[in-house]
Design a protein around this motif. Structure first.
Motif, PDB file in Angstrom:
ATOM      1  N   GLU A   1      -6.407  11.405  -7.310  1.00 15.04           N
ATOM      2  CA  GLU A   1      -5.402  11.636  -8.348  1.00 15.04           C
ATOM      3  C   GLU A   1      -4.066  10.998  -7.962  1.00 15.04           C
ATOM      4  O   GLU A   1      -3.400  10.382  -8.789  1.00 15.04           O
ATOM      5  N   ALA A   2      -3.704  11.151  -6.675  1.00 11.93           N
ATOM      6  CA  ALA A   2      -2.438  10.561  -6.224  1.00 11.93           C
ATOM      7  C   ALA A   2      -2.445   9.056  -6.477  1.00 11.93           C
ATOM      8  O   ALA A   2      -1.504   8.483  -7.039  1.00 11.93           O
ATOM      9  N   TYR A   3      -3.522   8.380  -6.062  1.00 12.10           N
ATOM     10  CA  TYR A   3      -3.587   6.930  -6.239  1.00 12.10           C
ATOM     11  C   TYR A   3      -3.590   6.541  -7.713  1.00 12.10           C
ATOM     12  O   TYR A   3      -2.944   5.580  -8.118  1.00 12.10           O
ATOM     13  N   ALA A   4      -4.348   7.282  -8.498  1.00 10.98           N
ATOM     14  CA  ALA A   4      -4.450   6.943  -9.923  1.00 10.98           C
ATOM     15  C   ALA A   4      -3.097   7.076 -10.620  1.00 10.98           C
ATOM     16  O   ALA A   4      -2.832   6.399 -11.618  1.00 10.98           O
ATOM     17  N   ARG A   5      -2.239   7.962 -10.091  1.00  7.01           N
ATOM     18  CA  ARG A   5      -0.914   8.109 -10.699  1.00  7.01           C
ATOM     19  C   ARG A   5       0.084   7.087 -10.137  1.00  7.01           C
ATOM     20  O   ARG A   5       0.887   6.528 -10.875  1.00  7.01           O
ATOM     21  N   ILE A   6       0.015   6.850  -8.839  1.00  7.68           N
ATOM     22  CA  ILE A   6       0.987   5.929  -8.219  1.00  7.68           C
ATOM     23  C   ILE A   6       0.653   4.467  -8.544  1.00  7.68           C
ATOM     24  O   ILE A   6       1.539   3.660  -8.823  1.00  7.68           O
ATOM     25  N   PHE A   7      -0.621   4.134  -8.475  1.00  8.46           N
ATOM     26  CA  PHE A   7      -1.056   2.750  -8.759  1.00  8.46           C
ATOM     27  C   PHE A   7      -2.077   2.810  -9.903  1.00  8.46           C
ATOM     28  O   PHE A   7      -3.289   2.813  -9.665  1.00  8.46           O
ATOM     29  N   PRO A   8      -1.610   2.847 -11.154  1.00  7.67           N
ATOM     30  CA  PRO A   8      -2.535   3.131 -12.259  1.00  7.67           C
ATOM     31  C   PRO A   8      -3.807   2.258 -12.269  1.00  7.67           C
ATOM     32  O   PRO A   8      -4.895   2.765 -12.483  1.00  7.67           O
ATOM     33  N   ARG A   9      -3.674   0.953 -12.006  1.00 11.80           N
ATOM     34  CA  ARG A   9      -4.845   0.066 -12.128  1.00 11.80           C
ATOM     35  C   ARG A   9      -5.565  -0.076 -10.794  1.00 11.80           C
ATOM     36  O   ARG A   9      -5.998  -1.169 -10.418  1.00 11.80           O
TER      37      ARG A   9
ATOM     38  N   ALA B   1     -14.446  13.194 -13.259  1.00  8.46           N
ATOM     39  CA  ALA B   1     -13.672  14.411 -13.523  1.00  8.46           C
ATOM     40  C   ALA B   1     -12.187  14.084 -13.666  1.00  8.46           C
ATOM     41  O   ALA B   1     -11.489  14.623 -14.549  1.00  8.46           O
ATOM     42  N   LEU B   2     -11.729  13.177 -12.804  1.00  8.77           N
ATOM     43  CA  LEU B   2     -10.315  12.791 -12.856  1.00  8.77           C
ATOM     44  C   LEU B   2      -9.991  12.120 -14.185  1.00  8.77           C
ATOM     45  O   LEU B   2      -8.927  12.360 -14.782  1.00  8.77           O
ATOM     46  N   ALA B   3     -10.903  11.288 -14.667  1.00 12.10           N
ATOM     47  CA  ALA B   3     -10.692  10.618 -15.959  1.00 12.10           C
ATOM     48  C   ALA B   3     -10.529  11.665 -17.058  1.00 12.10           C
ATOM     49  O   ALA B   3      -9.659  11.529 -17.929  1.00 12.10           O
ATOM     50  N   ARG B   4     -11.361  12.707 -17.011  1.00 13.43           N
ATOM     51  CA  ARG B   4     -11.249  13.760 -18.044  1.00 13.43           C
ATOM     52  C   ARG B   4      -9.908  14.472 -17.941  1.00 13.43           C
ATOM     53  O   ARG B   4      -9.221  14.689 -18.933  1.00 13.43           O
ATOM     54  N   GLU B   5      -9.530  14.812 -16.705  1.00 11.77           N
ATOM     55  CA  GLU B   5      -8.261  15.517 -16.497  1.00 11.77           C
ATOM     56  C   GLU B   5      -7.049  14.716 -16.930  1.00 11.77           C
ATOM     57  O   GLU B   5      -6.130  15.233 -17.546  1.00 11.77           O
ATOM     58  N   MET B   6      -7.063  13.423 -16.541  1.00 11.56           N
ATOM     59  CA  MET B   6      -5.863  12.607 -16.787  1.00 11.56           C
ATOM     60  C   MET B   6      -5.794  12.087 -18.224  1.00 11.56           C
ATOM     61  O   MET B   6      -4.721  11.718 -18.698  1.00 11.56           O
ATOM     62  N   GLY B   7      -6.916  12.031 -18.887  1.00  9.09           N
ATOM     63  CA  GLY B   7      -6.906  11.570 -20.277  1.00  9.09           C
ATOM     64  C   GLY B   7      -6.334  10.169 -20.403  1.00  9.09           C
ATOM     65  O   GLY B   7      -6.712   9.264 -19.667  1.00  9.09           O
ATOM     66  N   ALA B   8      -5.367  10.009 -21.277  1.00  7.76           N
ATOM     67  CA  ALA B   8      -4.825   8.687 -21.570  1.00  7.76           C
ATOM     68  C   ALA B   8      -4.097   8.068 -20.368  1.00  7.76           C
ATOM     69  O   ALA B   8      -3.906   6.860 -20.318  1.00  7.76           O
ATOM     70  N   ASP B   9      -3.684   8.898 -19.419  1.00 10.83           N
ATOM     71  CA  ASP B   9      -2.987   8.362 -18.233  1.00 10.83           C
ATOM     72  C   ASP B   9      -3.957   7.695 -17.254  1.00 10.83           C
ATOM     73  O   ASP B   9      -3.522   7.032 -16.316  1.00 10.83           O
ATOM     74  N   PHE B  10      -5.224   7.897 -17.449  1.00  9.69           N
ATOM     75  CA  PHE B  10      -6.221   7.370 -16.502  1.00  9.69           C
ATOM     76  C   PHE B  10      -6.489   5.899 -16.791  1.00  9.69           C
ATOM     77  O   PHE B  10      -6.909   5.535 -17.895  1.00  9.69           O
ATOM     78  N   ASP B  11      -6.211   5.055 -15.813  1.00  7.98           N
ATOM     79  CA  ASP B  11      -6.433   3.609 -16.039  1.00  7.98           C
ATOM     80  C   ASP B  11      -7.067   2.971 -14.799  1.00  7.98           C
ATOM     81  O   ASP B  11      -6.840   1.798 -14.510  1.00  7.98           O
ATOM     82  N   VAL B  12      -7.807   3.768 -14.024  1.00  5.76           N
ATOM     83  CA  VAL B  12      -8.419   3.256 -12.789  1.00  5.76           C
ATOM     84  C   VAL B  12      -9.291   2.061 -13.115  1.00  5.76           C
ATOM     85  O   VAL B  12     -10.055   2.072 -14.078  1.00  5.76           O
ATOM     86  N   HIS B  13      -9.168   1.033 -12.283  1.00 11.07           N
ATOM     87  CA  HIS B  13      -9.802  -0.251 -12.580  1.00 11.07           C
ATOM     88  C   HIS B  13     -11.199  -0.356 -11.983  1.00 11.07           C
ATOM     89  O   HIS B  13     -12.088  -0.990 -12.557  1.00 11.07           O
ATOM     90  N   ALA B  14     -11.381   0.231 -10.797  1.00 13.57           N
ATOM     91  CA  ALA B  14     -12.656   0.028 -10.105  1.00 13.57           C
ATOM     92  C   ALA B  14     -12.886   1.119  -9.077  1.00 13.57           C
ATOM     93  O   ALA B  14     -11.964   1.853  -8.698  1.00 13.57           O
TER      94      ALA B  14
END
Lengths: 458, 458
Positions: free
Chosen positions: A213-221, A240-253
């Protein structure tokens, strides 16, 4: 990184002093750089390292510290050291453009200069062209195996020292590698850089989920590393993180770094796809070599990018080239070595690459002044110590490498040793010249008066 | 050669930013450096490279150019970069003295520092300790094979870049190599230098005899290279030159560089001895590795010195180590990685080497605060970022290496793979601690609330 002029073997300076004392130092000589044999595991090499070498040669000079050190060795008189202080590299160089495939016995470059200058750059040339050519040639195999998927260089930690890591990243990029993890290399050579997280970050955080979660927020992609504890559990945490973060979730890989990469990549892909995360790419790393990449790509493993470290960084299956820098001409006369297994072709040369329907079918090594059908490969790159033209951009060199490798026969490009190696022939005139030089050396080397055993030994 | 602080993988800086944002950067962590598996061809490794590493760590800082480059990547905000500009390495390091034999899983060094500092030196530590340890370990085999005859490093031209060549010469010298051909290495590390002539000198001169005479007059105590055209004929020319020069003749050695070195060395020895030149030594070179040196030495080849290039310079049979730098403790709690095949031992550790009649019989890896019988090997070398004591001289390190290797069991010192590897055991307390940490990680990593599949997967 510019080397000290003292990056040279002692014997080069000893020979230089001898040339100086014998009045030979200014006589013009030519040396050729070539590989005697391809490593068993290579069907071709990719010439590389020229631009960095030319910068070294242009900057070459013995500074006061160098001269003091040489004086301390007790073998070099002041008169010689004074002369050495003024020495610059004033020679001419003809070379293969970087990114050109090259085969055994073909000159990668030829130096023509006063013999002293041509001699003292031997260690530098062998080390530097050898390094980048070896590494580019290895990387070309990785890129071939990946069948269009990206390769990223993760090898700085396993390269043999700083210089190998930084120049290696350049050579890899020329061979088609997309990016490097090493920032010094990225800055020095303007190569894209890549990298996200290590296991230690996951381990330091209160939990793996918290780390993600920390990484997904600090470095979105970002790319999340999923193998610290249990790979598939980790992938489910990404979901699970994608569900929690919703639209803020932009993890690339996500990145797999251990275990059965084929099975794990398929299972991870399924978990991601079932959660609707079809856009999340899969990165694989962990002891990859071209054979493993080839098997994964052949099995259509759902892997989008391979991170490659050790095997590429140190060219582990062929970590040195049998590369040589040999005198081929002195004062206008051909020279060659006759030692068993180490013969060299005399005189300055040209390589002609012949094509049929756009595919390279044969190289001819000829004398420099011959005209032959095919494309002449060696071109002037330095004249009187000055670089002839502005260096090509890395992107242009990369394009050249891609096109030149694509023009090789399919089996030569491939990973398996060719049943019949790419044909390299020698022009009739060069063969005749070799015989002439050999005969003339035999006359000069075993003069009757001194060596009565000539008939027995020659 | 001091590296830029940018000799670092991008992900280290990314993690550093994350630690910074999460308020974790100043929390203390420990990392351990170790080799997961010895290369198949090695019975032990010789720890090397510490002195150079400590200098790098002491000098570590991000300068304006570095910060500008990092800013250009678009992932690092100004506040973080300002903090990075002030970052210094302030950690503690405990390490094996250079020249200490080390085995798989044993810490070569442990870093304790604020986690950000400990993390960003990972690439540097792996690359630099990996390089010199790999090269010293290879050279130790050459020295062992030569049975007291001298080994000289001729490898600068085949090393993987400048850094590998210059630091390699240092590592080789620590392992017992007598001298190097490379002047930059000789100057940087105060190593004896050696070297005389190449084939090109012989070829450029009007005749081989003329080349020999010139060298014998310019460098009286020289070594003459005798294989350019015909080795035994050349040796006879040396004899003829001795007769011609009379009292002025003081040539020290001849060098064989190709062909059957056993047969040629015997024939050359006979020719020299029959001419009364019993004091002239024989140097052999040309593609030598430890197996060839071993065979020549076992056959009592009359060779006094071996010149070794490629095989040692690039450690060709084991050109990379499976070396890892892993988080072992964070904020006072043990950490470890559970990935398949990549587990690491948690916590700070000490190695105790136990001896019987002066021979090392067993190592015990224990927790740092344990007392065990045997000699503790890890010692403090850096405290609060400062080097604890003046570095040992190269001669002292070399003496330590010689004595420490001599204390290994004979089969461990030898070239052949040991039937049973040197015994490395883990203390009971460390085994128990490993279980505790594993259990606590399992609790923290798969908390019930979030991961209902725990029972299935754990």
């Amino acid at each position: 990184m510019t080397a000290s002029a003292l990056f040279v073997d002692l014997y080069e300076i000893a020979m230089l002093r001898a040339y100086f004392e014998l009045g030979m130092a200014e006589r013009r000589a030519s040396f050729g750089l070539f590989v005697r044999r391809l490593p068993q595991e290579r069907n071709f090499l990719l010439a590389c390292g020229l631009a960095d070498l030319l910068e070294e040669l242009r900057a070459l000079r013995f500074d006061d510290d160098d001269l003091r050190y040489l004086a301390s060795l007790g073998s070099f008189p002041t008169e010689f050291l004074d002369w050495l202080a003024r020495l610059r590299f004033t020679g001419d160089i003809r070379a293969l453009p970087e990114g050109t495939p090259v085969f055994a016995n073909e000159p990668i470059l030829e130096v023509s200069a006063p013999i002293g200058e041509a001699q003292i750059v031997e260690t530098l040339i062998l080390n530097q062209i050898g390094l980048q050519t070896m590494l580019a040639s290895k990387a070309a195999r990785m890129v071939f195996a990946a069948r269009g998927r990206a390769i990223v260089d993760f090898g700085a930690r396993r390269a043999q020292g700083f210089d190998a890591a930084v120049k290696g990243a350049r050579a890899f990029h020329i061979a088609g590698v997309a990016a490097t993890s090493d920032l010094a290399a990225g800055r020095a050579h303007k190569i894209p850089v890549a990298g996200t997280m290590a296991h230690s970050f996951v381990e330091a955080c209160p939990s793996e989920a918290a780390a993600f979660e920390a990484y997904a927020r600090i470095f979105p992609r970002t790319t999340l590393l999923v193998d610290t504890y249990d790979t598939l559990e980790s992938v489910r945490k990404v979901v699970a993180l994608a569900r929690e973060m919703g639209a803020d979730f932009d993890v690339h890989a996500i990145r797999l770094d251990s275990g059965d990469l084929l099975a794990l990549s398929r299972q991870a892909r399924r978990i991601l796809d079932e959660a609707g995360l079809t856009h999340i790419e899969i990165v694989a790393s962990g002891g990859l070599d071209e054979a493993r990449i080839d098997r994964l790509a052949a099995a259509h493993a759902p892997i989008d990018l391979f991170g490659v470290g050790t095997e590429m960084a140190a060219s582990t299956d062929a970590p040195a080239l049998d590369i040589a820098y040999k005198l081929v001409e002195y004062a206008g006369e051909g020279r060659m070595k006759l030692s068993p297994g180490k013969r060299s072709l005399p005189g300055r040369k040209q390589i002609f690459r012949q094509f049929h329907d756009g595919v390279a079918v044969r190289d001819v090594i000829a004398r420099e002044d011959e005209r032959y059908s095919g494309v002449p490969l060696l071109e002037p790159v330095m004249r009187d110590g000055e670089i002839v033209k502005a260096p090509s951009s890395l992107a242009d060199i990369r394009d050249h490498a891609r096109a030149a490798m694509a023009a090789l026969p399919a089996d030569v490009r491939g990973l398996a040793p060719c049943a019949s190696p790419y044909p390299v022939t020698i022009s009739l005139r060069l063969v005749e010249y070799e015989r002439e030089v050999e005969a003339s050396l035999a006359r000069r080397t075993w003069p009757r008066a001194r060596q009565p055993h000539l008939t027995r030994c020659s």
